[in-house]
Design an enzyme around this catalytic site. Structure first.
Site, mmCIF file in Angstrom:
data_model
loop_
_atom_site.group_PDB
_atom_site.id
_atom_site.type_symbol
_atom_site.label_atom_id
_atom_site.label_comp_id
_atom_site.label_asym_id
_atom_site.label_seq_id
_atom_site.Cartn_x
_atom_site.Cartn_y
_atom_site.Cartn_z
ATOM 1 N N ARG A 1 0.882 -1.244 -0.020
ATOM 2 C CA ARG A 1 0.059 -0.038 -0.165
ATOM 3 C C ARG A 1 0.844 1.273 0.078
ATOM 4 N NH1 ARG A 1 -2.880 -0.553 4.355
ATOM 5 N NH2 ARG A 1 -3.966 -2.049 3.467
ATOM 6 N N TYR B 1 -13.581 20.126 -15.692
ATOM 7 C CA TYR B 1 -13.701 19.013 -16.277
ATOM 8 C C TYR B 1 -15.035 18.246 -15.573
ATOM 9 C CZ TYR B 1 -12.429 14.086 -17.429
ATOM 10 O OH TYR B 1 -12.226 12.848 -18.023
ATOM 11 N N ASP C 1 -6.056 21.803 -11.579
ATOM 12 C CA ASP C 1 -6.146 20.630 -12.692
ATOM 13 C C ASP C 1 -5.104 20.980 -13.734
ATOM 14 O OD1 ASP C 1 -6.255 18.810 -14.553
ATOM 15 O OD2 ASP C 1 -8.679 18.426 -14.003
ATOM 16 N N LYS D 1 -3.191 11.571 -19.760
ATOM 17 C CA LYS D 1 -2.957 12.115 -20.940
ATOM 18 C C LYS D 1 -1.479 12.195 -21.489
ATOM 19 C CE LYS D 1 -7.130 12.521 -20.318
ATOM 20 N NZ LYS D 1 -8.114 13.367 -19.269
HETATM 21 C C1 LIG Z 1 -8.972 13.243 -18.772
HETATM 22 C C2 LIG Z 1 -8.919 14.338 -17.699
HETATM 23 C C3 LIG Z 1 -9.300 14.007 -16.072
HETATM 24 C C4 LIG Z 1 -9.236 12.663 -15.795
HETATM 25 O O1 LIG Z 1 -8.424 11.857 -15.825
HETATM 26 P P1 LIG Z 1 -8.636 10.139 -15.802
HETATM 27 O O2 LIG Z 1 -7.355 9.812 -15.996
HETATM 28 O O3 LIG Z 1 -9.317 10.063 -17.322
HETATM 29 O O4 LIG Z 1 -9.342 9.867 -14.753
HETATM 30 C C5 LIG Z 1 -9.041 15.335 -15.251
HETATM 31 N N1 LIG Z 1 -8.803 16.491 -15.771
HETATM 32 C C6 LIG Z 1 -8.849 16.723 -17.012
HETATM 33 C C7 LIG Z 1 -8.566 17.979 -17.497
HETATM 34 C C8 LIG Z 1 -8.794 15.658 -18.091
HETATM 35 O O5 LIG Z 1 -8.694 15.960 -19.412
#
Ligand SMILES: *Cc1c(COP(=O)(O)O)cnc(C)c1O
Length: 410
Positions: free
Chosen positions: A70, A124, A196, A221
Site C-alpha cells: 500500500r 472537467y 487541474d 494524457k
Molecule cells: C482526462 C482528464 C481528467 C481525468 O483523468 P482520468 O485519468 O481519465 O481519470 C481530469 N482532468 C482533465 C482536464 C482531463 O482531461
C-alpha cells in the site's frame, strides 16, 4: 545517474531523462545503476530480516521505506519522485489510479462538512459531478465562478470557503485563468488552491511557482502519452504532500508497478511529444481560422485567440489540445464532419500519440458563465475539440478538409 541534487537547475529535457533514476532503484545493491529504467517491483508483501526490522518498518511511514504494497515499492517511488523533480516547488507527489481518483482524493483531503468549495465553471465535467454527488453528500457546498473573471471570484469568497479548484486552460472551452491573481487572493485568506494542470503539465505551466498549493494531473494524457494506461497525480509542498500521502493510504489508493513503469516510460519522451504537438496544433489552428465555416478558434497558443495574452505571460509550452466553433449549422452537420474524418479517431481522452476529435457541447455543464462565449453569435454553438497527435500536419489538414466537405453537404 539521478542523484536528485544533480538535476536541480537543469533544463526540462535533462530532468525528464534523469528523473527518478536513483542508483538504489536501478541497481542490485552491489551493482549500483545496473539498468537504465527502474525495474517493475511486483509486491504486496515486503519481507523483513527479523522482528526488530518489522517493527521499525511498520512505524516509519516515510518515503522510500519498505513496509507493504500500500505504500508502494521502488517502481512507484521512482515515478512519484520523477514527477516531483519536474514540478518546481514540490516536496512530493502522490499517485492515484486515475486523474478522477486524484481529484476526488485531493478534494476529500482538504474539505470537511460545512466547507464551501469554489470551482471554476469550465472544470472537467466529472469534477462537477463529484461536487454535486459525493461532496454534497458529505456536507460540502460547491459554488461555481466565471473562469476568466477574477473580480467575480473574489466576490464569491466567503468565510466558509476552504478550497478552490481551478483548471487552466479549461479542457473543453480553453479559457486561460489568471492563476497567480486567484491564488494570491486565496492564500491571503488561508484557502487551499488546487489546479487541474493536465493540459499544460509542469513543462508548460509551473503551477506551484505561480502560487498553486496542489497541482493535479491526469497522467493518462500527456505523461502516459500512448493511450494505454490510466493514472493520476497530485504534487504539493511539504505539509500538504504529507496530508495527501496519509489520506491516500487511508483511502487505499495504490497504483500497480506495471502501470507506473509504463507512465515512467512515457515521461521520458513527453517533452518532444509536447513540442511537436504544439507546433502542429498552432499550424492547424491558424489554418482553421482562415476557413469560412469557422466562427471562432479556441486555442490559447494562437495569437488573437481568447486567453493568448495570459498564456504568453504565464506558460512555457503548450500541447495539441484545442477547440473550434463552427458558424451556425446543426448538430447533425457536425456529426457528419466528425464521421468524415479518418486520421482523427472519435473517442474521449487526449494526449496520446494519435489525433482525436470530439464534439464540444458545454451548455449543460456551465452555470456561472455563458456559452456561446461573450461576443459570439447565439447560433454559433457547435464546437469540435481536436487533440493533435504526432501525424504530419499536411495529412491532418486533408482529413479536416474532408470534414468541412461533409459539413457543407448537410
Ligand atoms: C482526462 C482528464 C481528467 C481525468 O483523468 P482520468 O485519468 O481519465 O481519470 C481530469 N482532468 C482533465 C482536464 C482531463 O482531461
Amino acid at each position: 545517474m539521478s542523484d536528485p541534487e544533480n538535476l536541480a537547475g537543469k533544463g526540462p529535457g535533462t530532468r525528464l531523462v534523469g528523473a527518478g533514476r536513483r542508483p538504489e532503484w536501478t541497481g542490485t545493491g552491489d551493482q549500483p545503476a545496473a539498468v537504465v529504467s527502474p525495474p517493475v517491483w511486483r509486491a504486496s508483501t515486503h519481507l523483513y530480516p527479523d522482528m526488530t526490522a518489522l517493527r521499525a518498518g511498520t512505524s516509519a511511514n516515510a518515503d522510500g521505506r519498505f513496509y507493504y504494497g500500500r505504500r508502494g515499492a521502488p517502481t512507484q517511488w521512482a515515478l512519484a519522485e520523477a514527477l516531483t523533480q519536474i514540478e518546481p516547488g514540490a516536496a512530493g507527489t502522490v499517485l492515484y489510479p486515475s486523474g478522477v481518483a486524484a481529484i476526488a482524493a485531493v478534494l476529500l483531503s482538504v474539505l470537511k462538512p460545512g466547507d464551501v468549495l469554489l470551482m471554476t465553471d469550465n472544470a472537467y465535467d466529472p469534477s462537477r459531478v463529484m461536487a454535486r454527488g459525493i461532496l454534497k453528500d458529505y456536507g460540502v457546498e460547491t459554488r461555481w465562478f466565471d473562469p476568466t473573471d477574477v473580480a467575480a471570484f473574489e466576490a464569491a469568497l466567503c468565510e466558509r470557503t476552504t478550497a478552490v479548484l481551478l483548471e487552466s486552460p479549461g479542457s473543453l472551452t480553453m479559457e486561460v485563468q489568471d492563476v497567480s491573481a486567484i491564488c494570491a487572493l486565496a492564500r491571503a485568506r488561508g484557502i487551499t488552491t488546487i489546479l487541474d494542470n493536465t493540459w499544460a503539465s509542469p513543462l508548460g505551466f509551473a503551477a506551484l511557482a505561480h502560487g498553486v498549493d496542489i497541482s493535479v494531473m491526469s497522467l493518462t494524457k500527456h505523461v502516459g502519452g500512448h493511450s494505454d494506461v490510466m493514472m493520476g497525480s497530485a504534487s504539493a509542498g511539504e505539509a500538504l504532500y504529507q496530508k495527501l500521502r496519509r489520506r491516500a493510504q487511508m483511502l487505499g489508493q495504490v497504483v500497480s508497478p506495471d502501470d507506473a513503469a509504463l507512465v515512467l516510460r512515457g515521461l521520458r519522451t513527453m517533452g518532444i511529444r509536447l513540442e511537436r504537438e504544439t507546433a502542429s496544433a498552432v499550424a492547424i489552428a491558424r489554418w482553421l481560422e482562415g476557413r469560412p465555416e469557422v466562427a471562432r478558434v479556441l486555442c490559447p497558443m494562437l495569437a488573437g485567440s481568447p486567453g493568448h495574452a495570459l498564456w504568453q505571460r504565464d506558460f512555457t509550452g503548450g500541447c495539441g489540445l484545442f477547440s473550434f466553433v463552427l458558424k451556425g449549422g446543426t448538430s447533425a452537420a457536425r456529426d457528419a464532419f466528425i464521421d468524415a474524418l479518418s486520421l482523427f479517431g472519435i473517442g474521449y481522452s487526449w494526449g496520446g500519440f494519435e489525433s482525436l476529435a470530439t464534439p464540444v457541447d458545454p451548455t449543460a455543464m456551465r452555470t456561472a458563465s455563458p456559452w456561446p462565449l461573450p461576443g459570439m453569435d447565439e447560433a454559433d454553438r457547435f464546437g469540435i475539440r481536436l487533440a493533435i497527435g504526432l501525424e504530419d500536419v499536411g495529412d491532418l489538414i486533408v482529413d479536416l478538409e474532408n470534414g468541412f466537405r461533409a459539413w457543407n453537404k448537410v
